[in-house]
Design a protein around this motif. Structure first.
Motif, mmCIF file in Angstrom:
data_model
loop_
_atom_site.group_PDB
_atom_site.id
_atom_site.type_symbol
_atom_site.label_atom_id
_atom_site.label_comp_id
_atom_site.label_asym_id
_atom_site.label_seq_id
_atom_site.Cartn_x
_atom_site.Cartn_y
_atom_site.Cartn_z
ATOM 1 N N ARG A 76 -11.522 40.204 27.399
ATOM 2 C CA ARG A 76 -10.635 40.912 28.328
ATOM 3 C C ARG A 76 -9.647 41.757 27.553
ATOM 4 N NH1 ARG A 76 -10.619 35.765 30.505
ATOM 5 N NH2 ARG A 76 -11.386 35.511 32.651
ATOM 6 N N SER A 86 -11.658 51.677 41.239
ATOM 7 C CA SER A 86 -13.007 51.514 41.796
ATOM 8 C C SER A 86 -13.990 52.543 41.254
ATOM 9 C CB SER A 86 -12.951 51.623 43.332
ATOM 10 O OG SER A 86 -12.425 52.894 43.717
ATOM 11 N N ILE A 90 -19.595 50.271 35.748
ATOM 12 C CA ILE A 90 -20.028 48.949 35.285
ATOM 13 C C ILE A 90 -21.434 49.114 34.716
ATOM 14 C CG2 ILE A 90 -20.612 46.609 35.978
ATOM 15 C CD1 ILE A 90 -18.550 46.891 38.213
ATOM 16 N N LEU A 101 -17.362 46.460 31.756
ATOM 17 C CA LEU A 101 -16.573 47.333 32.620
ATOM 18 C C LEU A 101 -15.817 48.306 31.726
ATOM 19 C CD1 LEU A 101 -15.234 48.126 35.349
ATOM 20 C CD2 LEU A 101 -13.487 46.408 34.836
ATOM 21 N N VAL A 209 -15.199 36.091 36.471
ATOM 22 C CA VAL A 209 -15.485 37.515 36.276
ATOM 23 C C VAL A 209 -15.823 38.172 37.613
ATOM 24 C CG1 VAL A 209 -16.978 39.181 35.116
ATOM 25 C CG2 VAL A 209 -16.268 37.101 33.935
ATOM 26 N N SER A 210 -16.648 37.496 38.434
ATOM 27 C CA SER A 210 -17.033 38.104 39.718
ATOM 28 C C SER A 210 -15.808 38.316 40.608
ATOM 29 C CB SER A 210 -18.051 37.214 40.432
ATOM 30 O OG SER A 210 -17.466 35.993 40.840
ATOM 31 N N ILE A 213 -14.179 41.543 39.254
ATOM 32 C CA ILE A 213 -14.991 42.717 39.603
ATOM 33 C C ILE A 213 -14.939 42.964 41.109
ATOM 34 C CG2 ILE A 213 -17.313 43.685 39.553
ATOM 35 C CD1 ILE A 213 -16.004 43.552 36.843
ATOM 36 N N ILE A 216 -11.933 44.834 42.101
ATOM 37 C CA ILE A 216 -11.830 46.197 41.573
ATOM 38 C C ILE A 216 -12.735 47.162 42.331
ATOM 39 C CG2 ILE A 216 -12.301 47.653 39.554
ATOM 40 C CD1 ILE A 216 -11.376 45.352 37.802
ATOM 41 N N VAL A 217 -14.013 46.774 42.544
ATOM 42 C CA VAL A 217 -14.983 47.720 43.102
ATOM 43 C C VAL A 217 -14.720 47.965 44.584
ATOM 44 C CG1 VAL A 217 -16.732 47.013 41.443
ATOM 45 C CG2 VAL A 217 -16.666 45.937 43.692
ATOM 46 N N SER A 221 -18.784 52.340 44.379
ATOM 47 C CA SER A 221 -18.488 52.200 42.953
ATOM 48 C C SER A 221 -19.794 52.216 42.155
ATOM 49 C CB SER A 221 -17.737 50.894 42.693
ATOM 50 O OG SER A 221 -16.466 50.925 43.298
ATOM 51 N N VAL A 223 -22.709 51.483 39.364
ATOM 52 C CA VAL A 223 -23.220 50.389 38.549
ATOM 53 C C VAL A 223 -24.501 50.880 37.876
ATOM 54 C CG1 VAL A 223 -24.076 48.028 38.507
ATOM 55 C CG2 VAL A 223 -22.259 48.648 40.107
#
Length: 426
Positions: A76, A86, A90, A101, A209-210, A213, A216-217, A221, A223
């Motif tokens: 991190r 957003s 990723i 990210l 982590v999920s 994410i 944020i998204v 967004s 990927v």
């Protein structure tokens, strides 16, 4: 006395291995050269300290670490994460099973993922987030429970397995669901094993982590999923150095195993050489040949037994697979028949409803026609009554007119008679 001698013999036999290690025979010159060459080759393999020169705590140091591809540790950069939006891309690297990210072209988050297996691979390409759900359950994969609550099928596929009567389907939990395709592929919380592909096509990631994410998204967004290191990866050099380090560790382990084997063989050859010089070589070689032949025969018998066992297991697995496929085909045929019967029943129900609607429509039309005919008859009767009333009034008026005319004629006649009478009197 015999008991004392036996004890001494046991102690001597136990001490033989240590004596052999202390008084081990000298290696033969050829073996010494081979061992020295292998030791020099091991020393020539670069070590980690001579490769990684990155500052500890940096992303380059994290990527170049020998355990980078085998760790569950998440990298991190809190300062970059605080600026994540957003629109930040990723990237999912299938080769290394890592997700990254990017914020401003730099990696703000690097975490392990587990993607689809070889039978159910994860699609590659450019995607956008199509849906977000905090709590989501799979409609295809899950478990089938019996009426008593026990698990009947642990890794169930709704396209292949049928829920028995009284049973229950439970879809697999997929927290922090972020859909990438309409065919059911997405990113979500799930079990992750470093470097291993475990899913049915989705991209699993640790819950911590999920959650980041997911916050944020947004819908739309970007990927990116690719097999190799993405073009935007800023630390390819550090990653290559880490690959060299991991390859060096593996090569060093293999060479050390070869060295241990070589030393053992050299010791055996040295013992054989000394025994040959003492005149016992021929008998030992025969014994070794017999032992080797016996060992070969035993290994051959073991291989034959293993081969027979593998063939038996393969036959059992093939029979079980055929039985399972037959059961699945029967279940699918039964499901098709049930669906066909349901469609026929639905078709018959629609036909019945249509006939009822048609009959109701015809009855309504007949009622309307009868009401219209009745209204017409009533209007006709009203017109006839009105005509009769007008005729009656007209007849009354004509009769009144005739009576009035007759009265006037009678008055006129009476007046004339009066005139004539007066004329006669004069």
């Amino acid at each position: 006395m015999n008991r004392v001698c036996s004890s001494l013999c046991v102690l001597m036999m136990a001490a033989l291995p240590s004596c052999h290690s202390v008084f081990s025979p000298r290696y033969m010159p050829e073996d010494e050269r081979r061992i020295a060459a292998l030791e020099a080759q091991i020393d020539a393999v670069p070590r980690g300290d001579s490769i990684s020169a990155y500052e500890k705590g940096t992303y380059e140091f994290f990527v170049s670490h020998r355990h980078y591809l085998d760790t569950m540790v998440v990298y991190r950069d809190r300062e970059l994460l605080s600026r994540a939006t957003s629109d930040c891309p990723i990237h999912i690297c299938l080769q290394h099973q890592r997700g990254r990210l990017y914020v401003g072209g730099r990696v703000a988050l690097d975490w392990p993922v587990s993607t689809g297996t070889e039978r159910t691979p994860t699609s590659q390409g450019t995607f956008v987030v199509l849906e977000k759900k905090k709590e989501h359950y799979s409609g295809r994969f899950g478990v089938i429970r019996g009426a008593d609550g026990s698990i009947l099928v642990e890794d169930a596929d709704s396209r292949k397995h049928v829920v028995p009567p009284g049973g229950k389907w439970e879809g697999a939990s997929m927290p922090n669901w972020m859909r990438l395709t309409y065919s059911g592929i997405g990113m979500h919380t799930g079990m992750v094993a470093p470097g291993q592909r475990l899913s049915h096509g989705c991209i699993r990631m640790p819950h911590e982590v999920s959650s980041i994410i997911f916050d944020i998204v947004r819908l739309g967004s970007p990927v990116y999923v690719a097999d190799g290191v993405e073009a935007a990866f800023p630390c390819k050099t550090a990653l290559r150095e880490g690959d060299v380090l991991r390859a060096s560790d593996k090569a060093r382990s293999m060479l050390q195993e070869q060295l241990a084997t070589l030393r053992l063989e050299a010791e055996q050859r040295a013992v054989v050489y000394e025994e040959k010089l003492s005149g016992e070589q021929e008998a030992r070689e025969r014994a070794e040949e017999e032992a080797e032949a016996k060992a070969k025969a035993e290994r051959k018998a073991a291989r034959e037994a293993e081969r027979a066992e593998r063939a038996r297991r393969k036959a059992e697995e093939r029979a079980a697979e055929e039985a399972r496929e037959q059961a699945e085909e029967e279940a699918e045929a039964k499901a098709k028949a049930e669906r066909k019967a349901a469609r026929e029943a639905e078709r018959a129900e629609r036909a019945r409803r249509k006939a009822e609607e048609r009959a109701a429509e015809e009855a309504r039309e007949r009622a309307e026609e009868e009401a219209e005919a009745k209204a017409k008859a009533e209007r006709k009767a009203a017109r006839e009554a009105e005509r009769a009333e007008r005729a009656r009034r007209k007849a009354e008026e004509r009769a009144a007119e005739e009576a009035r005319e007759q009265a006037e004629e009678e008055a006129e006649a009476k007046y004339r008679c009066g005139l004539s009478y007066r004329c006669r009197e004069r």
